[in-house]
Design an enzyme around this catalytic site. Sequence first.
Site, PDB file in Angstrom:
ATOM      1  N   LYS A   1       0.844  -1.197   0.000  1.00 51.75           N
ATOM      2  CA  LYS A   1       0.000   0.000   0.000  1.00 51.75           C
ATOM      3  C   LYS A   1       0.880   1.249   0.000  1.00 51.75           C
ATOM      4  O   LYS A   1       1.864   1.341   0.730  1.00 51.75           O
ATOM      5  CB  LYS A   1      -0.877  -0.007   1.265  1.00 51.75           C
ATOM      6  CG  LYS A   1      -1.704   1.242   1.461  1.00 51.75           C
ATOM      7  CD  LYS A   1      -2.486   1.206   2.772  1.00 51.75           C
ATOM      8  CE  LYS A   1      -3.151   2.525   3.050  1.00 51.75           C
ATOM      9  NZ  LYS A   1      -2.159   3.605   3.288  1.00 51.75           N
TER      10      LYS A   1
ATOM     11  N   ASP B   1       1.579   4.998   1.130  1.00 50.04           N
ATOM     12  CA  ASP B   1       1.127   5.756   2.294  1.00 50.04           C
ATOM     13  C   ASP B   1       0.255   6.913   1.826  1.00 50.04           C
ATOM     14  O   ASP B   1       0.309   7.316   0.659  1.00 50.04           O
ATOM     15  CB  ASP B   1       2.304   6.241   3.146  1.00 50.04           C
ATOM     16  CG  ASP B   1       2.068   5.839   4.603  1.00 50.04           C
ATOM     17  OD1 ASP B   1       3.006   5.398   5.279  1.00 50.04           O
ATOM     18  OD2 ASP B   1       0.900   5.942   5.044  1.00 50.04           O
ATOM     19  N   GLU B   2      -0.518   7.454   2.777  1.00 54.21           N
ATOM     20  CA  GLU B   2      -1.538   8.440   2.371  1.00 54.21           C
ATOM     21  C   GLU B   2      -0.911   9.703   1.772  1.00 54.21           C
ATOM     22  O   GLU B   2      -1.536  10.391   0.983  1.00 54.21           O
ATOM     23  CB  GLU B   2      -2.433   8.817   3.569  1.00 54.21           C
ATOM     24  CG  GLU B   2      -1.762   9.587   4.668  1.00 54.21           C
ATOM     25  CD  GLU B   2      -0.929   8.725   5.601  1.00 54.21           C
ATOM     26  OE1 GLU B   2      -0.954   7.491   5.435  1.00 54.21           O
ATOM     27  OE2 GLU B   2      -0.246   9.289   6.454  1.00 54.21           O
TER      28      GLU B   2
ATOM     29  N   HIS C   1      -8.581   5.596   1.813  1.00 50.03           N
ATOM     30  CA  HIS C   1      -7.831   6.059   2.991  1.00 50.03           C
ATOM     31  C   HIS C   1      -8.550   7.305   3.505  1.00 50.03           C
ATOM     32  O   HIS C   1      -9.000   8.127   2.718  1.00 50.03           O
ATOM     33  CB  HIS C   1      -6.380   6.374   2.630  1.00 50.03           C
ATOM     34  CG  HIS C   1      -5.494   6.484   3.830  1.00 50.03           C
ATOM     35  ND1 HIS C   1      -5.616   7.487   4.752  1.00 50.03           N
ATOM     36  CD2 HIS C   1      -4.508   5.685   4.289  1.00 50.03           C
ATOM     37  CE1 HIS C   1      -4.726   7.317   5.716  1.00 50.03           C
ATOM     38  NE2 HIS C   1      -4.045   6.224   5.464  1.00 50.03           N
ATOM     39  N   ARG C   2      -8.633   7.437   4.814  1.00 49.43           N
ATOM     40  CA  ARG C   2      -9.472   8.512   5.390  1.00 49.43           C
ATOM     41  C   ARG C   2      -8.655   9.672   5.983  1.00 49.43           C
ATOM     42  O   ARG C   2      -9.153  10.433   6.804  1.00 49.43           O
ATOM     43  CB  ARG C   2     -10.392   7.925   6.453  1.00 49.43           C
ATOM     44  CG  ARG C   2      -9.632   7.305   7.616  1.00 49.43           C
ATOM     45  CD  ARG C   2     -10.565   6.821   8.725  1.00 49.43           C
ATOM     46  NE  ARG C   2      -9.800   6.236   9.824  1.00 49.43           N
ATOM     47  CZ  ARG C   2     -10.308   5.898  10.990  1.00 49.43           C
ATOM     48  NH1 ARG C   2     -11.604   6.072  11.225  1.00 49.43           N
ATOM     49  NH2 ARG C   2      -9.547   5.371  11.934  1.00 49.43           N
TER      50      ARG C   2
ATOM     51  N   HIS D   1     -10.821   2.630   5.949  1.00 52.84           N
ATOM     52  CA  HIS D   1     -10.223   2.575   7.285  1.00 52.84           C
ATOM     53  C   HIS D   1     -11.277   2.997   8.309  1.00 52.84           C
ATOM     54  O   HIS D   1     -11.925   4.034   8.131  1.00 52.84           O
ATOM     55  CB  HIS D   1      -9.049   3.552   7.389  1.00 52.84           C
ATOM     56  CG  HIS D   1      -7.844   3.151   6.593  1.00 52.84           C
ATOM     57  ND1 HIS D   1      -6.616   2.978   7.168  1.00 52.84           N
ATOM     58  CD2 HIS D   1      -7.676   2.915   5.275  1.00 52.84           C
ATOM     59  CE1 HIS D   1      -5.726   2.660   6.235  1.00 52.84           C
ATOM     60  NE2 HIS D   1      -6.356   2.612   5.080  1.00 52.84           N
TER      61      HIS D   1
ATOM     62  N   LYS E   1      -2.504   2.871  17.357  1.00 53.66           N
ATOM     63  CA  LYS E   1      -1.970   4.178  17.800  1.00 53.66           C
ATOM     64  C   LYS E   1      -2.957   5.319  17.581  1.00 53.66           C
ATOM     65  O   LYS E   1      -2.708   6.453  17.989  1.00 53.66           O
ATOM     66  CB  LYS E   1      -0.677   4.479  17.047  1.00 53.66           C
ATOM     67  CG  LYS E   1      -0.905   4.793  15.568  1.00 53.66           C
ATOM     68  CD  LYS E   1       0.397   4.959  14.802  1.00 53.66           C
ATOM     69  CE  LYS E   1       0.100   5.362  13.363  1.00 53.66           C
ATOM     70  NZ  LYS E   1       1.282   5.351  12.510  1.00 53.66           N
TER      71      LYS E   1
ATOM     72  N   SER F   1      -5.916  -0.381  10.699  1.00 55.46           N
ATOM     73  CA  SER F   1      -4.530   0.022  10.446  1.00 55.46           C
ATOM     74  C   SER F   1      -4.127   1.087  11.456  1.00 55.46           C
ATOM     75  O   SER F   1      -4.986   1.801  11.979  1.00 55.46           O
ATOM     76  CB  SER F   1      -4.439   0.611   9.029  1.00 55.46           C
ATOM     77  OG  SER F   1      -3.222   1.268   8.821  1.00 55.46           O
ATOM     78  N   GLY F   2      -2.816   1.127  11.732  1.00 50.95           N
ATOM     79  CA  GLY F   2      -2.336   2.194  12.620  1.00 50.95           C
ATOM     80  C   GLY F   2      -1.790   1.615  13.911  1.00 50.95           C
ATOM     81  O   GLY F   2      -2.534   1.309  14.834  1.00 50.95           O
ATOM     82  N   GLY F   3      -0.472   1.451  13.953  1.00 48.11           N
ATOM     83  CA  GLY F   3       0.145   0.976  15.193  1.00 48.11           C
ATOM     84  C   GLY F   3      -0.010  -0.517  15.406  1.00 48.11           C
ATOM     85  O   GLY F   3       0.169  -1.036  16.509  1.00 48.11           O
TER      86      GLY F   3
ATOM     87  N   GLN G   1      -3.582  -3.489   7.861  1.00 46.87           N
ATOM     88  CA  GLN G   1      -2.405  -2.851   7.317  1.00 46.87           C
ATOM     89  C   GLN G   1      -1.378  -2.736   8.443  1.00 46.87           C
ATOM     90  O   GLN G   1      -1.674  -2.152   9.492  1.00 46.87           O
ATOM     91  CB  GLN G   1      -2.753  -1.457   6.768  1.00 46.87           C
ATOM     92  CG  GLN G   1      -1.666  -0.770   5.952  1.00 46.87           C
ATOM     93  CD  GLN G   1      -0.457  -0.356   6.789  1.00 46.87           C
ATOM     94  OE1 GLN G   1       0.670  -0.790   6.508  1.00 46.87           O
ATOM     95  NE2 GLN G   1      -0.659   0.416   7.829  1.00 46.87           N
ATOM     96  N   VAL G   2      -0.183  -3.255   8.219  1.00 51.75           N
ATOM     97  CA  VAL G   2       0.874  -3.203   9.226  1.00 51.75           C
ATOM     98  C   VAL G   2       2.113  -2.591   8.596  1.00 51.75           C
ATOM     99  O   VAL G   2       2.683  -3.167   7.669  1.00 51.75           O
ATOM    100  CB  VAL G   2       1.208  -4.613   9.762  1.00 51.75           C
ATOM    101  CG1 VAL G   2       2.247  -4.523  10.883  1.00 51.75           C
ATOM    102  CG2 VAL G   2      -0.061  -5.323  10.246  1.00 51.75           C
ATOM    103  N   GLY G   3       2.464  -1.389   9.083  1.00 50.65           N
ATOM    104  CA  GLY G   3       3.626  -0.704   8.507  1.00 50.65           C
ATOM    105  C   GLY G   3       4.820  -0.811   9.434  1.00 50.65           C
ATOM    106  O   GLY G   3       5.649  -1.717   9.327  1.00 50.65           O
TER     107      GLY G   3
HETATM  108  C1  CAP Z   1      -0.320   3.241   9.532  1.00 55.57           C
HETATM  109  C2  CAP Z   1      -0.540   4.353   8.528  1.00 55.57           C
HETATM  110  C3  CAP Z   1      -1.998   4.594   8.216  1.00 55.57           C
HETATM  111  C4  CAP Z   1      -2.876   4.813   9.413  1.00 55.57           C
HETATM  112  C5  CAP Z   1      -4.123   5.588   9.006  1.00 55.57           C
HETATM  113  C6  CAP Z   1       0.105   5.662   9.008  1.00 55.57           C
HETATM  114  O1  CAP Z   1       1.059   2.997   9.606  1.00 55.57           O
HETATM  115  O2  CAP Z   1       0.067   4.045   7.285  1.00 55.57           O
HETATM  116  O3  CAP Z   1      -2.051   5.723   7.356  1.00 55.57           O
HETATM  117  O4  CAP Z   1      -3.271   3.576   9.907  1.00 55.57           O
HETATM  118  O5  CAP Z   1      -4.922   5.731  10.142  1.00 55.57           O
HETATM  119  O6  CAP Z   1       0.555   6.392   8.127  1.00 55.57           O
HETATM  120  O7  CAP Z   1       0.072   5.898  10.210  1.00 55.57           O
HETATM  121  P1  CAP Z   1       1.606   2.069  10.798  1.00 55.57           P
HETATM  122  P2  CAP Z   1      -6.397   5.113  10.157  1.00 55.57           P
HETATM  123  O8  CAP Z   1       1.147   0.650  10.519  1.00 55.57           O
HETATM  124  O9  CAP Z   1       3.102   2.193  10.727  1.00 55.57           O
HETATM  125  O10 CAP Z   1       1.041   2.600  12.060  1.00 55.57           O
HETATM  126  O11 CAP Z   1      -6.229   3.679   9.747  1.00 55.57           O
HETATM  127  O12 CAP Z   1      -6.854   5.316  11.569  1.00 55.57           O
HETATM  128  O13 CAP Z   1      -7.186   5.896   9.168  1.00 55.57           O
HETATM  129 MG    MG Z   2      -0.279   5.904   6.397  1.00 57.51          MG
END
Ligand code: CAP
Ligand code: MG
Length: 439
Positions: A185, A187-188, A278-279, A311, A318, A361-363, A384-386
Amino acid sequence: MKSKKNIGGCLRYEDFLDIGYKPSDDELVVLFRVEPNKGMSMKEVAARVASESSCGTWSDLKWYPKRVEKLKGKVFEIKGNFVKISYPLDLFELESIPNLLSGIAGNIFGMKAVKNLRLIDATFPKRFLKFYKGAFYGHDAISKIFKRKEGPIIASVPKPKVGFSHKEHAKVGYLLWRGGLDVIKDDENLSSPRFNKFEERVKLLAKYRDKVEKEVGGPKDAFINVTAPTLKEMERRIKMIHDYGFKYFMLDVVVAGFTAVQTATEIARDLKMAIHGHRAMHAMFTRNEKHGMSMLFLAKLMRILGVDQIHIGTVVGKLEGRKRDVIATKECITENSVNEIEGVRLKQEWYHIKPILPVASGGLHPGILPELFDIYKTTNIVIQVGGGIFAHPMGIEAGARAVVQAVEAYKKGISLEEYAEKHKELKKALEVWGKSKPV
Ligand code: CAP
Ligand code: MG
């Protein structure tokens, strides 16, 4: 305008109050949380919200067409701070979500009469939904794109979120795919920086996708971001992704705006593609419980518009999102109908509008995936795991394997600790992060 047949009575704020009125099934019903500013009563402010969001204004209008009588928003229920307003569908251009929002989510948030105002939910009548086809794949993406009976669809985002060249990005993507993930994916905030041009990234990801599918099987896909300066450029990017054989594209739905989403969903349907929504920017107006718009309503709009997955939060990761709200939202976008939850959600029958996939996704990292799946009560979601992969001590591919192993353990009903005994990548992830919840 003097003709007799066109003259109404007088249009005052109080004309938008009709407590006890029973809306027909063919009206839009909206639930607001209203906090009057000092010196204003709930009824006075609720009437102003109904007036300003439908066809009234601040002065008492004496000259107006008779049809206006049938276009008024009506406050029909006030319970504490919660106000329900019904709107005749003729008030709107039913094919246009932007137009709907310019009414029920427009000027009213800036009125001095309100101290705080939050749009919580709306019940859309069947005649409104008839103008929308919904998602092309939605929930069926699991079986139709990834040829599996059940989820999760597992994605990762190259981290640092921006900084890789297109070559580095695609190479990292290859390692993630080889480590067992389904999707790479964007990133936003990655679109087409000078060092990672969109076109170059698409071409190279396609090359590595074909290579890895030959090596480990597929299908493998990508959520490549088409958020662009113009609709014309967005369309060009979508078509390029399609031409390089990907089934998905990604759009920052809030930043791009509702006209862009409606345009993208029409293109996606024509090309038989899926949209990852993506939101980013949502928390600017969804987070404050007293003011703005609920994430539930934003997610509902995405289901109506035809975004295949959105999302909606993790509860354990996080980013903020209360369990009650995440579950209510998840039910709203995955069920065929939902009941009312006082102050949180209105009832909604979805008719032909397909269920879509929640994205968590997120943390996230392997140690908290079981808790996440328990909260969602399903693995039929997108995860989603970054950072939870890219910070794995054994490297990117091992980080991906650790996530896949945690999902396998959960689906087999085996504890992570036990599964880690025979899976070194998971064992290492648990040593580093345990079951910690990042902030
Ligand atoms: C998560 C992420 C996503 C967030 C979006 C980031 O990365 O790529 O954009 O999850 O938030 O940029 O933080 P990590 P939500 O896996 O490294 O945390 O899903 O709440 O819309
Ligand atoms: Mg992101």
